[in-house]
Design an enzyme around this catalytic site. Structure first.
Site, PDB file in Angstrom:
ATOM      1  N   GLU A   1       0.802  -1.225   0.000  1.00  0.00           N
ATOM      2  CA  GLU A   1       0.000   0.000   0.000  1.00  0.00           C
ATOM      3  C   GLU A   1       0.836   1.277   0.000  1.00  0.00           C
ATOM      4  OE1 GLU A   1      -2.899  -0.226   3.133  1.00  0.00           O
ATOM      5  OE2 GLU A   1      -4.207  -1.508   1.935  1.00  0.00           O
TER       6      GLU A   1
ATOM      7  N   GLU B   1      -6.648  -7.697  -1.316  1.00  0.00           N
ATOM      8  CA  GLU B   1      -7.351  -7.507  -0.045  1.00  0.00           C
ATOM      9  C   GLU B   1      -8.754  -7.010  -0.345  1.00  0.00           C
ATOM     10  OE1 GLU B   1      -5.495  -5.147   3.027  1.00  0.00           O
ATOM     11  OE2 GLU B   1      -3.484  -5.825   2.468  1.00  0.00           O
TER      12      GLU B   1
END
Length: 804
Positions: free
Chosen positions: A388, A461
């Site tokens: 991320e 995710e």
């Protein structure tokens, strides 16, 4: 020949470090004897101060080597020390290491005193240092501290094999090829050696090749190749066939070193059309895994690490795990190889990218990760981007370049949450949290990539923090949690542009104060931290083929007081049965089938129960009107309006009442009662699951139940003292009702007593969570029978484990 001696027992530990310890000035009375893996401090389950594990500690080990080892190279191999360390022998600084997730070696050859005692000292810095990944900013997980993975002593010849790197080619053809890079460390002079490579099935040599090579001083890579390999089985999800590659180094016909590793022949590739394993389009359905456990953090031995794989593969039916967000235990990955579960492995990090020195450590992590796990058939994708993180062209150009140079076969991925992020990897991997309970589950690939053409694409995710759910949450939340995971699976199975989904996450985990629920726990898992199932776990388990285990779980307490507005309908049954039959208080109600309209792509959609009205209804009306009343109830329950009737609804009942010469309140009273609402005696439902027309499983739920006892269930009933370290297993504790179901709203206190050569890891007194908890016990180096007694407030129970 090489010798590997595991040195995991009888270390000395102190939760501080003094410079005098370097020279072996150690008073054993000031230290505690510990075994490796070891956490620097045991933490409470929740509500602790995360700074408790962030300190510098000292580990010491006494080593004795006889003079027969003179002339050899001697290394201490560390598999994982968190977060940085300095290694000393007999007062001499041997090496430093930064980073807690990759192995390293300390060459102690020049500082050993033979035939007398040596003192190995390790200064372990477990502070969250901003100069070492994953730190530098906030991180949504804890790294704990200590020497939390195994340590071994490696004694080898001056010229020895350091590692091997295997690549398989033409796996889908009859004639296959094996290429082996042999990394040789020559600490002597340039010389000629014979190097042989054997391909084995168990102990049987299938193919071999040998070469005489000039081995230069220092480190070198030497490549050998075996062509025209035939008759082999492929490594696959259902048949994870493993072979061995054995490399021998000879000098003057004498074997001076031998090195073996397991491999598998398989073809794995992400394409614009999806992921192909051995030429077969395979939808990925997986979960992310943190390697942490209650109380002991990361410090768990082989059996426990492997058990997590078995949970993911066999209990949940997954085909992939992402090692979020760091390389994980070799034991965990060993089991992935053995049982056939794919791995997306990534480097340590969480959103933050540091300075150039920090980046250099991350690049070293890429190298160390790939070199450690190069030969694993389970690993199909290298994660070479900090989870991320923002784009960084120069940094990620380097990580991708290194990965491709080291491993020209596997593809790279880089997990991002930024849409239209720069795409430098082979697979565009995105954390997609678009689903918030509404109709939209994922964004489109074009929205994610910003590209006008398709690329290999994987969702890494979803769910997770969008809907954190505790095992003891209100039923409605736990049920919605399960359906959110079902929607994600359903969506990806029907998508032509997504290779698969790896939802967040498998298990709850400890975290920092700025994340989680304020108690240092992220309740994002489909299982709790003790590896006990929430309803959402059955969203995955129910998709298994029934030959891999029959699943039947009604995701409801079937108690009207747990529902907003009362009643027990509607509810869902997660099962891999073809259909179910329901009996209410012994009376047959109906046959119920999967909801294939809502979940068109699931192999086993949930079965939704919208009524529990008997065929008779206990009303003096015609069969036609009984069917009309039942259909009315089903339609109303589907929209949630059974207790919110319109004038048209009253008119409908009025017409039936007039035909039967009874009153509308009489009809409504029966409907509300038989639909599970207020005013009826306890509801008891028996659910039978059917496959191919035969009843194969049955479960009873409902309101007429009471606490009945304690169940104590070890994962393993036999442990071993013949391990590289101590052995351990989980023991599940449940307070169950008279039907055998765990009491979800029970949180009573229990106490564990151990009689025999074992001890509890963590506290021996604890409260249950949702009627269930677990603890781990470990061996202490002795064989014998272990009796485990668990005492609750009203019951007690025992289990036995043999240590051999």
């Amino acid at each position: 020949m090489r010798q590997i001696k595991f040195i995991n027992s009888n270390w000395l530990y102190r939760a501080e470090f003094k410079e005098e310890y370097i020279n072996g000035n150690i008073n054993e009375n000031d230290f505690t004897k510990v075994d490796i893996p070891h956490t620097n401090i045991e933490l409470p389950y929740n509500y602790f101060d995360e700074r408790e594990y962030q300190f510098i500690s000292c580990y010491a080990k006494r080593l004795n080597l006889d003079s027969n080892n003179k002339g050899k190279k001697i290394y201490v191999d560390f598999e994982g020390v968190m977060l940085a360390c300095d290694v000393y022998l007999n007062g001499n600084h041997i090496t430093s290491h930064k980073g807690g997730y990759t192995p390293f070696s300390a060459d102690i050859t020049d500082f050993i005193k033979y035939d007398e005692e040596n003192i190995l000292v390790v200064k372990v810095d477990s502070t969250e240092r901003k100069d070492i990944p994953p730190y530098g900013n906030v991180v949504d997980y804890l790294t704990y501290g200590g020497i939390y993975r195994e340590v071994s002593l490696r004694i080898v010849d001056q010229t020895h094999i350091n590692n091997i790197y295997t690549r398989t080619y033409n796996c889908l053809e009859e004639s296959k090829k094996l290429e082996v890079d042999v990394e040789i460390n020559n600490c002597g002079n340039d010389d000629k050696f014979n190097v042989s490579v054997q391909l084995l099935d168990n102990e049987n040599v299938l193919y071999s090749v040998e070469k005489e090579l000039e081995i230069n001083k220092d480190m070198s890579i030497n490549t050998l190749q075996i062509d025209d390999i035939k008759g082999l089985e492929l490594w696959d999800l259902d048949n994870p066939k493993l072979y061995s590659v054995k490399v021998e180094l000879r000098k003057d016909n004498e074997v001076i070193d031998s090195y073996s590793d397991r491999i598998g022949f398989r073809d794995a590739k992400f394409t614009t059309e999806g992921f192909y394993l051995n030429g077969k389009l395979t939808k990925i359905v997986g979960l992310n895994r943190h390697q942490s456990y209650p109380y002991v953090g990361y410090a768990m031995p082989e059996r426990v690490q492997k058990k997590d794989v078995e949970i993911l593969k066999y209990d949940l039916g997954l085909n992939l795990v992402r090692t979020s967000h760091y390389p994980q235990s070799r034991h965990f990955l060993d089991r992935c190889d053995e049982v056939g579960i794919l791995v997306f492995e990534e480097i340590p990090g969480w959103q933050h990218i540091g300075d150039l020195d920090w980046q250099a450590l991350a690049i070293k992590d890429v190298e160390d990760m790939i070199k450690r796990d190069y030969n694993r058939p389970s690993v199909i994708l290298w994660g070479v981007r900090i989870n991320e993180s923002q784009d960084n062209h120069d940094f990620y150009t380097r990580t991708n370049k290194l990965a491709r140079e080291l491993d020209p076969v596997r593809q790279t991925g880089g997990v991002r949450y930024i849409h239209k992020s720069e795409f430098l990897e082979d697979v565009f991997t995105l954390n997609d949290f678009a689903h918030n309970g509404g109709e939209r589950v994922f964004i489109t690939q074009k929205e994610a990539t910003g590209l006008d053409y398709k690329v290999p694409y994987l969702v890494t995710e979803s769910n997770g923090h969008m809907y954190p759910t505790k095992s003891f949450d209100h039923e409605a939340k736990a049920v919605e949690h399960a359906h959110r995971h079902l929607r994600v699976i359903n969506e990806v199975l029907g998508s032509e542009e997504i290779s698969g989904t790896i939802s967040w996450c498998a298990f709850d985990y400890n975290t920092h104060s700025c994340f989680g629920s304020g108690d240092k726990i992220c309740y994002h898992g489909v299982m709790d931290m003790f590896r006990n199932k929430k309803y959402a776990a059955y969203s995955y388990a129910s998709q298994k083929d029934c030959k891999d285990g029959i699943v039947l779980e009604a995701i409801t307490e079937a108690c009207r007081g747990e529902r907003d507005g009362g009643g027990i309908i509607p509810f869902s049954i997660l099962t891999n049965c073809d259909y179910v039959k329901i009996y209410k208080d012994g009376e047959y109600i109906n046959e119920y089938h999967p909801d294939r309209n809502t979940y068109k792509n699931l192999e086993h959609p949930p079965i939704n129960v919208y009524h529990i009205l008997s065929s008779d209804l206990n009303l003096p009306v015609s069969d036609e009107d009984k069917n009309a009343i039942r259909n009315f109830v089903i339609n109303k329950v589907k929209t949630g309006n059974l207790v919110d009737l319109t004038p048209e609804d009253y008119n409908f009942f009025g017409q039936i009442a007039a035909r039967a010469n009874i009153t509308v309140p009489m009809i409504l009273g029966v409907v509300y009662k038989l639909a599970g609402g207020w005013g009826e005696k306890e509801n008891m439902l028996t659910i039978e699951g059917y496959i191919n027309g035969e009843a194969v499983i049955s479960k009873t739920i409902g309101e007429l139940r009471w606490r009945s006892g304690i169940e104590v269930i070890p994962d393993d009933t036999v442990l071993s003292i013949d391990k590289t370290s101590y052995d351990a297993t989980r023991v599940v504790v449940k307070i169950v009702d008279s039907l055998g179901n765990p009491l979800k709203f029970n949180n009573e206190f229990v106490e564990v007593e151990i009689d025999g050569p074992a001890k509890v890891m963590g506290p021996s007194k604890f409260g249950l969570v949702a009627g269930t908890s677990a603890f781990w016990i470990r061996t202490i180096g002795e064989a014998g029978e272990v009796k485990i007694k668990v005492k609750g407030m009203y019951f007690e129970s025992e289990a036995k484990i043999d240590i051999i």
